[in-house]
Scaffold this motif. Structure first.
Motif, PDB file in Angstrom:
ATOM      1  N   GLU A  71       0.795  -1.228   0.000  1.00  0.00           N
ATOM      2  CA  GLU A  71       0.000   0.000   0.000  1.00  0.00           C
ATOM      3  C   GLU A  71       0.831   1.284   0.000  1.00  0.00           C
ATOM      4  O   GLU A  71       0.344   2.328  -0.400  1.00  0.00           O
ATOM      5  CB  GLU A  71      -0.967  -0.014   1.194  1.00  0.00           C
ATOM      6  CG  GLU A  71      -0.350   0.224   2.585  1.00  0.00           C
ATOM      7  CD  GLU A  71       0.347  -0.994   3.180  1.00  0.00           C
ATOM      8  OE1 GLU A  71       0.442  -2.022   2.509  1.00  0.00           O
ATOM      9  OE2 GLU A  71       0.824  -0.896   4.329  1.00  0.00           O
ATOM     10  N   SER A  72       2.081   1.189   0.435  1.00  0.00           N
ATOM     11  CA  SER A  72       2.865   2.435   0.571  1.00  0.00           C
ATOM     12  C   SER A  72       4.332   2.200   0.216  1.00  0.00           C
ATOM     13  O   SER A  72       4.797   1.057   0.156  1.00  0.00           O
ATOM     14  CB  SER A  72       2.783   2.926   2.024  1.00  0.00           C
ATOM     15  OG  SER A  72       3.427   2.009   2.896  1.00  0.00           O
ATOM     16  N   ARG A  77       6.008   0.384   2.956  1.00  0.00           N
ATOM     17  CA  ARG A  77       5.742  -1.070   2.974  1.00  0.00           C
ATOM     18  C   ARG A  77       6.662  -1.785   1.981  1.00  0.00           C
ATOM     19  O   ARG A  77       7.202  -2.860   2.265  1.00  0.00           O
ATOM     20  CB  ARG A  77       4.269  -1.307   2.627  1.00  0.00           C
ATOM     21  CG  ARG A  77       3.800  -2.743   2.682  1.00  0.00           C
ATOM     22  CD  ARG A  77       3.810  -3.339   4.054  1.00  0.00           C
ATOM     23  NE  ARG A  77       3.044  -2.600   5.013  1.00  0.00           N
ATOM     24  CZ  ARG A  77       3.146  -2.765   6.335  1.00  0.00           C
ATOM     25  NH1 ARG A  77       3.967  -3.661   6.843  1.00  0.00           N
ATOM     26  NH2 ARG A  77       2.428  -2.025   7.160  1.00  0.00           N
ATOM     27  N   ASP A 125       5.980  -4.392  12.891  1.00  0.00           N
ATOM     28  CA  ASP A 125       5.548  -3.000  12.656  1.00  0.00           C
ATOM     29  C   ASP A 125       4.140  -2.625  13.112  1.00  0.00           C
ATOM     30  O   ASP A 125       3.822  -1.452  13.220  1.00  0.00           O
ATOM     31  CB  ASP A 125       5.815  -2.520  11.210  1.00  0.00           C
ATOM     32  CG  ASP A 125       4.875  -3.027  10.133  1.00  0.00           C
ATOM     33  OD1 ASP A 125       5.234  -3.985   9.429  1.00  0.00           O
ATOM     34  OD2 ASP A 125       3.784  -2.447   9.990  1.00  0.00           O
ATOM     35  N   ARG A 126       3.256  -3.608  13.360  1.00  0.00           N
ATOM     36  CA  ARG A 126       1.930  -3.289  13.883  1.00  0.00           C
ATOM     37  C   ARG A 126       1.622  -4.213  15.053  1.00  0.00           C
ATOM     38  O   ARG A 126       2.041  -5.380  15.044  1.00  0.00           O
ATOM     39  CB  ARG A 126       0.860  -3.477  12.807  1.00  0.00           C
ATOM     40  CG  ARG A 126       1.015  -2.497  11.672  1.00  0.00           C
ATOM     41  CD  ARG A 126      -0.133  -2.577  10.679  1.00  0.00           C
ATOM     42  NE  ARG A 126       0.103  -1.654   9.576  1.00  0.00           N
ATOM     43  CZ  ARG A 126      -0.754  -1.439   8.593  1.00  0.00           C
ATOM     44  NH1 ARG A 126      -1.913  -2.077   8.565  1.00  0.00           N
ATOM     45  NH2 ARG A 126      -0.463  -0.594   7.626  1.00  0.00           N
ATOM     46  N   PRO A 152      -1.314   1.384  13.912  1.00  0.00           N
ATOM     47  CA  PRO A 152      -0.732   2.710  13.717  1.00  0.00           C
ATOM     48  C   PRO A 152      -1.787   3.798  13.507  1.00  0.00           C
ATOM     49  O   PRO A 152      -1.593   4.947  13.930  1.00  0.00           O
ATOM     50  CB  PRO A 152       0.178   2.562  12.489  1.00  0.00           C
ATOM     51  CG  PRO A 152      -0.172   1.272  11.866  1.00  0.00           C
ATOM     52  CD  PRO A 152      -0.830   0.422  12.894  1.00  0.00           C
ATOM     53  N   ARG A 154      -1.538   6.629  16.160  1.00  0.00           N
ATOM     54  CA  ARG A 154      -1.062   7.922  15.647  1.00  0.00           C
ATOM     55  C   ARG A 154      -2.143   8.987  15.833  1.00  0.00           C
ATOM     56  O   ARG A 154      -1.843  10.152  16.034  1.00  0.00           O
ATOM     57  CB  ARG A 154      -0.639   7.790  14.169  1.00  0.00           C
ATOM     58  CG  ARG A 154       0.658   7.017  14.030  1.00  0.00           C
ATOM     59  CD  ARG A 154       1.021   6.696  12.595  1.00  0.00           C
ATOM     60  NE  ARG A 154       2.229   5.881  12.568  1.00  0.00           N
ATOM     61  CZ  ARG A 154       2.697   5.256  11.494  1.00  0.00           C
ATOM     62  NH1 ARG A 154       2.058   5.354  10.343  1.00  0.00           N
ATOM     63  NH2 ARG A 154       3.804   4.537  11.562  1.00  0.00           N
ATOM     64  N   ASN A 180       0.611   8.650   7.190  1.00  0.00           N
ATOM     65  CA  ASN A 180       1.845   8.201   6.515  1.00  0.00           C
ATOM     66  C   ASN A 180       2.202   9.142   5.359  1.00  0.00           C
ATOM     67  O   ASN A 180       1.396   9.971   4.927  1.00  0.00           O
ATOM     68  CB  ASN A 180       1.782   6.726   6.076  1.00  0.00           C
ATOM     69  CG  ASN A 180       1.040   6.499   4.772  1.00  0.00           C
ATOM     70  OD1 ASN A 180       0.307   7.359   4.300  1.00  0.00           O
ATOM     71  ND2 ASN A 180       1.208   5.314   4.195  1.00  0.00           N
ATOM     72  N   ASP A 195       6.823   8.398   8.411  1.00  0.00           N
ATOM     73  CA  ASP A 195       7.493   7.302   7.664  1.00  0.00           C
ATOM     74  C   ASP A 195       8.943   7.659   7.315  1.00  0.00           C
ATOM     75  O   ASP A 195       9.842   6.880   7.572  1.00  0.00           O
ATOM     76  CB  ASP A 195       6.796   6.900   6.358  1.00  0.00           C
ATOM     77  CG  ASP A 195       5.706   5.854   6.553  1.00  0.00           C
ATOM     78  OD1 ASP A 195       5.562   5.352   7.688  1.00  0.00           O
ATOM     79  OD2 ASP A 195       5.002   5.542   5.569  1.00  0.00           O
TER      80      ASP A 195
HETATM   81  O1  AHR Z   1       2.508  -0.146   9.918  1.00  0.00           O
HETATM   82  C1  AHR Z   1       3.315   0.836   9.394  1.00  0.00           C
HETATM   83  C2  AHR Z   1       2.553   1.698   8.429  1.00  0.00           C
HETATM   84  O2  AHR Z   1       2.010   0.891   7.427  1.00  0.00           O
HETATM   85  C3  AHR Z   1       3.384   2.715   7.692  1.00  0.00           C
HETATM   86  O3  AHR Z   1       3.514   3.912   8.370  1.00  0.00           O
HETATM   87  C4  AHR Z   1       2.562   2.899   6.474  1.00  0.00           C
HETATM   88  O4  AHR Z   1       3.204   3.581   5.438  1.00  0.00           O
HETATM   89  C5  AHR Z   1       2.240   1.486   6.156  1.00  0.00           C
HETATM   90  O5  AHR Z   1       1.281   1.301   5.266  1.00  0.00           O
END
Ligand code: AHR
Length: 320
Positions: free
Chosen positions: A38-39, A42, A115-116, A166, A170, A223, A251
């Motif tokens: 998605e980003s 990622r 990361d999550r 997040p 956040r 993000n 990010d």
């Molecule tokens: O879990 C981290 C987040 O997931 C990042 O900040 C974001 O860019 C991604 O999609």
């Protein structure tokens, strides 16, 4: 004589193959259920994970969940069937994990969260979680904006994926700063799902709803990708991102440093894409002699401003 030589050769070959097979068995196999792509962050995390696994001779099997929890649950079950040595999960949302993690636990496969975070009452369902302090990231972004605007600002907020840790955290970290600054207000807030396209779409609707953007002092995006989308929407509305509407996000991907260097974004809070390195180190120590890692391995979060943006961009552009 020739026949004996052939037999010896075959025996040596069998032994060699045998030790090769033994080597293959000892190579650690890890299944990684990744959120998706998605980003930019990622994509970088996926890339770095492969590099970190290769460095340690680990067979890392990555499954792309396309941002769907049901795909992640299916992937975890498949990893269990494959008999992997461990499972990494970057959980798309925070809830709904207990049943499948119990299956991994029953199969004696350690799980590491990347990361999550997840919501569970039973923290024995995973070995450790490698994440940043996502509440703190929101707080850092909020405090920067409060200082920059003298505590007076109408903010529009682009939230990450609904139900993801997040996005929840956040928001909380930023909201706490807003609550402490009576002149700050979140006038609009909506999810842009952590993507550039949705970030742009939602920002367009915010601009329309807020007097063509005139009532907006800043956009806070969970993000950088959504921030980049928002910058595009601001420009298309005839306004100057970074000036007419300030842009703060999280990010630290190369594109946001480029935008900062160009004066179109104002601040970002860095999230390292290297979650796999610390996760692999913790897992290997655990496998070697049972050393239990801390339940939370925290990665650092750092605020970056335009003064170093050009240098940061030059340094990062090929790493991502
Ligand atoms: O879990 C981290 C987040 O997931 C990042 O900040 C974001 O860019 C991604 O999609």
């Amino acid at each position: 004589m020739k026949a004996r030589h052939l037999l010896t050769t075959l025996a040596v070959a069998a032994l060699t193959l045998g030790s090769g097979a033994a080597y293959a068995q000892t190579k650690m196999k890890i299944g990684f259920s990744q959120v998706g792509s998605e980003s930019g962050w990622r994509a970088a995390e996926t890339k770095v994970s492969k590099i970190e696994a290769d460095k340690r001779g680990v067979d890392l099997r990555i499954s792309d969940a396309q941002q769907k929890q049901e795909n992640q649950i299916r992937a975890v079950r498949s990893f269990i069937t494959q008999g992997v040595d461990a499972i990494f999960i970057a959980p798309v949302v925070a809830t709904g994990w207990d049943a499948v993690l119990k299956e991994a636990k029953d199969a004696k496969i350690p799980v590491v969260l990347l990361d999550r975070a997840i919501d569970t009452k039973d923290d024995t369902l995973y070995l450790t979680a490698v994440t940043s302090d996502t509440v703190y990231e929101g707080k850092v972004a909020g405090e920067w904006l409060a200082k920059e605007t003298g505590g007076k600002c109408n903010v529009v907020e682009l939230q990450g994926t609904v139900g993801s840790s997040p996005a929840i955290n956040r928001k909380k970290g930023f909201d706490d700063v807003v609550a402490a600054n009576p002149g700050m207000k979140i006038v609009r807030t909506q999810s842009g799902d952590f993507t550039r396209t949705k970030g742009k779409e939602v920002m367009e609707s915010f601009i329309k709803a807020e007097g063509g953007g005139k009532n907006i002092c800043a956009v806070y995006a969970h993000n950088d990708d959504m921030a980049i989308g928002a910058i595009q929407a601001i420009k298309e509305a005839g306004l100057k991102p970074g000036k007419d509407i300030k842009v703060v996000s999280i990010d630290g991907v190369p594109d946001i440093f480029k935008a900062m260097a160009d004066g179109e974004a104002n601040a970002t809070v860095e999230l390292t894409p290297n979650m796999a390195g610390p996760a692999l180190d913790a897992l290997m120590a655990y496998k070697k002699d049972g050393t239990a890692p801390k339940k939370w391995i925290q990665t650092s979060s750092k605020l970056f401003l335009p003064d170093t943006a050009k240098a940061e961009y030059d340094q990062r552009k090929d790493m991502y």
